[in-house]
Design a protein around this motif. Structure first.
Motif, PDB file in Angstrom:
ATOM      1  N   HIS A   1       0.768  -1.431  -0.006  1.00  0.00           N
ATOM      2  CA  HIS A   1      -0.009   0.059  -0.114  1.00  0.00           C
ATOM      3  C   HIS A   1       0.854   1.244   0.072  1.00  0.00           C
ATOM      4  N   SER A   2       1.807   1.371   0.922  1.00  0.00           N
ATOM      5  CA  SER A   2       2.622   2.342   1.018  1.00  0.00           C
ATOM      6  C   SER A   2       3.429   2.641  -0.216  1.00  0.00           C
ATOM      7  N   GLN A   3       3.996   1.655  -0.896  1.00  0.00           N
ATOM      8  CA  GLN A   3       4.732   1.928  -2.254  1.00  0.00           C
ATOM      9  C   GLN A   3       4.019   2.146  -3.360  1.00  0.00           C
ATOM     10  N   ALA A   4       2.510   1.843  -3.375  1.00  0.00           N
ATOM     11  CA  ALA A   4       1.676   2.135  -4.325  1.00  0.00           C
ATOM     12  C   ALA A   4       1.240   3.769  -4.455  1.00  0.00           C
ATOM     13  N   VAL A   5       1.002   4.228  -3.261  1.00  0.00           N
ATOM     14  CA  VAL A   5       1.076   5.581  -2.901  1.00  0.00           C
ATOM     15  C   VAL A   5       2.008   6.465  -3.379  1.00  0.00           C
ATOM     16  N   ILE A   6       3.171   6.205  -2.723  1.00  0.00           N
ATOM     17  CA  ILE A   6       4.510   6.706  -3.109  1.00  0.00           C
ATOM     18  C   ILE A   6       4.649   6.850  -4.574  1.00  0.00           C
ATOM     19  N   ALA A   7       4.380   5.904  -5.270  1.00  0.00           N
ATOM     20  CA  ALA A   7       4.627   5.891  -6.836  1.00  0.00           C
ATOM     21  C   ALA A   7       3.732   6.982  -7.568  1.00  0.00           C
ATOM     22  N   ASP A   8       2.197   6.917  -6.904  1.00  0.00           N
ATOM     23  CA  ASP A   8       1.260   7.817  -7.583  1.00  0.00           C
ATOM     24  C   ASP A   8       1.685   9.009  -7.280  1.00  0.00           C
ATOM     25  N   LEU A   9       2.122   9.557  -5.829  1.00  0.00           N
ATOM     26  CA  LEU A   9       2.500  10.681  -5.621  1.00  0.00           C
ATOM     27  C   LEU A   9       3.801  11.321  -6.217  1.00  0.00           C
ATOM     28  N   ALA A  10       4.631  10.418  -6.636  1.00  0.00           N
ATOM     29  CA  ALA A  10       5.852  10.705  -7.484  1.00  0.00           C
ATOM     30  C   ALA A  10       5.489  10.958  -9.029  1.00  0.00           C
ATOM     31  N   ASP A  11       4.546  10.412  -9.326  1.00  0.00           N
ATOM     32  CA  ASP A  11       4.102  10.676 -10.737  1.00  0.00           C
ATOM     33  C   ASP A  11       3.294  12.143 -10.814  1.00  0.00           C
ATOM     34  N   GLU A  12       2.539  12.424  -9.911  1.00  0.00           N
ATOM     35  CA  GLU A  12       2.238  14.060 -10.016  1.00  0.00           C
ATOM     36  C   GLU A  12       3.171  14.932  -9.607  1.00  0.00           C
TER      37      GLU A  12
ATOM     38  N   THR B   1      16.617   2.361   7.987  1.00  0.00           N
ATOM     39  CA  THR B   1      18.060   2.492   7.460  1.00  0.00           C
ATOM     40  C   THR B   1      18.119   3.057   5.883  1.00  0.00           C
ATOM     41  N   THR B   2      19.432   3.478   5.470  1.00  0.00           N
ATOM     42  CA  THR B   2      19.799   3.959   4.330  1.00  0.00           C
ATOM     43  C   THR B   2      19.340   2.616   3.478  1.00  0.00           C
ATOM     44  N   GLU B   3      19.968   1.484   3.693  1.00  0.00           N
ATOM     45  CA  GLU B   3      19.935   0.194   2.936  1.00  0.00           C
ATOM     46  C   GLU B   3      18.419  -0.099   2.784  1.00  0.00           C
ATOM     47  N   GLN B   4      17.642  -0.247   3.635  1.00  0.00           N
ATOM     48  CA  GLN B   4      16.100  -0.341   3.582  1.00  0.00           C
ATOM     49  C   GLN B   4      15.373   0.497   2.594  1.00  0.00           C
ATOM     50  N   THR B   5      15.857   1.884   2.828  1.00  0.00           N
ATOM     51  CA  THR B   5      15.252   2.798   2.096  1.00  0.00           C
ATOM     52  C   THR B   5      15.726   2.860   0.359  1.00  0.00           C
ATOM     53  N   LEU B   6      17.004   2.657   0.216  1.00  0.00           N
ATOM     54  CA  LEU B   6      17.355   2.244  -1.117  1.00  0.00           C
ATOM     55  C   LEU B   6      16.596   1.034  -1.928  1.00  0.00           C
ATOM     56  N   ALA B   7      16.163   0.107  -1.088  1.00  0.00           N
ATOM     57  CA  ALA B   7      15.558  -1.274  -1.624  1.00  0.00           C
ATOM     58  C   ALA B   7      14.079  -0.652  -1.607  1.00  0.00           C
ATOM     59  N   TYR B   8      13.471  -0.153  -0.908  1.00  0.00           N
ATOM     60  CA  TYR B   8      12.206   0.501  -1.117  1.00  0.00           C
ATOM     61  C   TYR B   8      12.106   1.355  -2.357  1.00  0.00           C
ATOM     62  N   ILE B   9      12.913   2.288  -2.515  1.00  0.00           N
ATOM     63  CA  ILE B   9      12.941   3.096  -3.640  1.00  0.00           C
ATOM     64  C   ILE B   9      13.029   2.250  -5.006  1.00  0.00           C
ATOM     65  N   ASP B  10      13.848   1.077  -5.053  1.00  0.00           N
ATOM     66  CA  ASP B  10      13.987   0.552  -6.139  1.00  0.00           C
ATOM     67  C   ASP B  10      12.674  -0.090  -6.468  1.00  0.00           C
ATOM     68  N   GLN B  11      11.845  -0.673  -5.291  1.00  0.00           N
ATOM     69  CA  GLN B  11      10.792  -1.161  -5.703  1.00  0.00           C
ATOM     70  C   GLN B  11       9.575  -0.229  -6.461  1.00  0.00           C
ATOM     71  N   VAL B  12       9.807   1.046  -5.810  1.00  0.00           N
ATOM     72  CA  VAL B  12       8.671   2.033  -6.143  1.00  0.00           C
ATOM     73  C   VAL B  12       9.178   2.383  -7.706  1.00  0.00           C
ATOM     74  N   GLY B  13      10.375   2.378  -8.021  1.00  0.00           N
ATOM     75  CA  GLY B  13      10.693   2.667  -9.596  1.00  0.00           C
ATOM     76  C   GLY B  13      10.314   3.911 -10.025  1.00  0.00           C
ATOM     77  N   ARG B  14      10.766   5.026  -9.250  1.00  0.00           N
ATOM     78  CA  ARG B  14      10.398   6.405  -9.825  1.00  0.00           C
ATOM     79  C   ARG B  14      11.633   7.292  -9.591  1.00  0.00           C
ATOM     80  N   ASP B  15      12.136   7.875 -10.657  1.00  0.00           N
ATOM     81  CA  ASP B  15      13.334   8.707 -10.595  1.00  0.00           C
ATOM     82  C   ASP B  15      13.340   9.832  -9.504  1.00  0.00           C
ATOM     83  N   ASN B  16      12.290  10.408  -9.247  1.00  0.00           N
ATOM     84  CA  ASN B  16      12.220  11.317  -8.390  1.00  0.00           C
ATOM     85  C   ASN B  16      11.872  10.949  -6.782  1.00  0.00           C
TER      86      ASN B  16
END
Length: 284
Positions: free
Chosen positions: A124-135, A158-173
């Motif tokens: 749920h969290s990643q889906a919302v962040i992806a939509d937010l990033a698109d807008e 941690t930074t490591e967890q955050t980078l992995a989460y960001i990879d899953q979201v898949g948005r450059d911004n």
């Protein structure tokens, strides 16, 4: 590199008088921008805020932490929907005051959880962040995910967890928002995470805060590791000073962050000291 300061160094509300005091004080102390505390974006008079920023030649970012009623990592889809609306309102605030960064704990609630994150909650969290990033991308705005200590979120610590989460979201911004207060608790090094985020191309925003939330250099944060790492990484973004004391009270955030002690009373001296502390140690 730009230096910012959190609005709660100055004020706990955002009336016109408070906004003027915070913005003018930030500019006089030599900061390039102010980070707005957008816990409730609806309280902001956007036109007034934009005007005061322009009058003082100051930029702005905004940050917030969600609560239990707006937790986008909840398994309850109705709660996720409410949190989604809160985040989009905060994004529109950033856009309308001319900012380019929305950051903070925007991926979960900012609170003590009683159990680990669930797979469905993370999705749920990643889906919302992806939509937010698109807008956000449509307005040239980036999102900074502020990973926090284990007592304030169960999603990213941690930074490591955050980078992995960001990879899953898949948005450059979508970028990593590093905060020395939280890193001091959770990371094994104050240097290596900075370089890891930079190598990944995801080092997007920085909070500098002392281990006790008071003046920089008076606690236990290893500044001699962290600040040189920013220079080593070639970081040229925003470094925002964040400090809290019972001298300035925000109705929600002060309690959420457990700000029970008066760590300083002169916010002008605190702000000048932090600005000098950073300028002496960072290349601009």
């Amino acid at each position: 590199m730009r230096f910012g300061i959190h609005s709660m160094v100055w004020v706990g509300d955002w009336s016109e008088a408070s906004a003027r005091f915070a913005i003018e004080s930030s500019a006089k102390a030599g900061y390039d921008l102010i980070e707005l505390s957008a816990m409730d974006p609806s309280v902001f008079d956007v036109e007034m805020t934009a005007r005061l920023l322009a009058e003082n030649g100051l930029g702005a970012t905004a940050s917030l932490g969600l609560d239990a009623a707006t937790d986008v990592s909840s398994e309850d889809e109705e709660i996720v929907a409410v949190g989604r609306r809160r985040l989009f309102d905060a994004l529109h605030l950033v856009r309308d005051v001319g900012g380019d960064m929305l950051c903070g704990v925007i991926f979960s609630a900012l609170r003590k959880y009683d159990e680990p994150a669930t797979e469905r909650g993370v999705a749920h969290s990643q889906a919302v962040i992806a939509d937010l990033a698109d807008e956000a991308a449509a307005s040239g705005i980036r999102l900074g995910l502020e990973f926090c200590n284990r007592y304030e979120t169960n999603i990213l610590n941690t930074t490591e967890q955050t980078l992995a989460y960001i990879d899953q979201v898949g948005r450059d911004n979508v970028l990593a928002h590093l905060d020395t207060y939280h890193m001091h608790i959770e990371e094994r090094s104050m240097r290596d995470p900075v370089l890891a985020a930079a190598r990944a191309g995801r080092l997007g925003y920085v909070h500098v805060g002392e281990s006790h939330r008071g003046p920089l250099g008076t606690g236990n944060v290893r500044w001699d590791e962290f600040l040189p790492a920013l220079t080593e990484a070639g970081y040229d973004g925003v470094v925002t000073f964040e400090s809290f004391s019972s001298e300035v009270v925000h109705p929600a955030l002060s309690s959420t962050l457990a700000i029970w002690r008066n760590l300083w009373s002169d916010n002008h001296e605190l702000a000048r000291h932090a600005r000098d502390f950073l300028a002496d140690r960072l290349e601009r």
